[in-house]
Design a protein around this motif. Structure first.
Motif, mmCIF file in Angstrom:
data_model
loop_
_atom_site.group_PDB
_atom_site.id
_atom_site.type_symbol
_atom_site.label_atom_id
_atom_site.label_comp_id
_atom_site.label_asym_id
_atom_site.label_seq_id
_atom_site.Cartn_x
_atom_site.Cartn_y
_atom_site.Cartn_z
ATOM 1 N N PRO A 8 0.795 -1.223 0.000
ATOM 2 C CA PRO A 8 0.000 0.000 0.000
ATOM 3 C C PRO A 8 0.835 1.286 0.000
ATOM 4 O O PRO A 8 0.295 2.373 -0.085
ATOM 5 C CB PRO A 8 -0.803 -0.111 1.298
ATOM 6 N N GLY A 23 -5.534 2.308 0.271
ATOM 7 C CA GLY A 23 -6.341 1.151 0.623
ATOM 8 C C GLY A 23 -7.815 1.434 0.452
ATOM 9 O O GLY A 23 -8.277 2.541 0.744
ATOM 10 N N ASP A 24 -8.554 0.473 -0.032
ATOM 11 C CA ASP A 24 -10.011 0.566 -0.167
ATOM 12 C C ASP A 24 -10.463 1.807 -0.927
ATOM 13 O O ASP A 24 -11.441 2.452 -0.563
ATOM 14 C CB ASP A 24 -10.691 0.531 1.204
#
Length: 71
Positions: A8, A23-24
């Protein structure tokens, strides 16, 4: 441009590099660079990557790390 380091961890290259954790679909900046221009470039880079900027983490208060905070 958002460049991946590993997993990440990413960065945006400039006079002072800005770290980015991804992330996400979201991005957290590690420092904001020297000035508004650096911060603007960082936000544009994550948006172009399809991410939403959600956080800023300052490592310390030197101008090259927090100069873009107001943006």
């Amino acid at each position: 441009m958002l460049e991946q380091i590993a997993g990440p961890a990413h960065y945006i290259s400039g006079r002072v590099n800005i770290g980015v954790i991804v992330g996400d679909g979201q991005a957290a900046f590690i420092d904001s660079g020297l000035d508004e221009g650096a911060a603007r470039k960082a936000v544009q880079a994550v948006e172009q990557a399809g991410l939403r900027a959600v956080a800023l983490i300052n490592t310390h208060a030197h101008a090259d790390h927090c100069g873009g905070n107001a943006f």
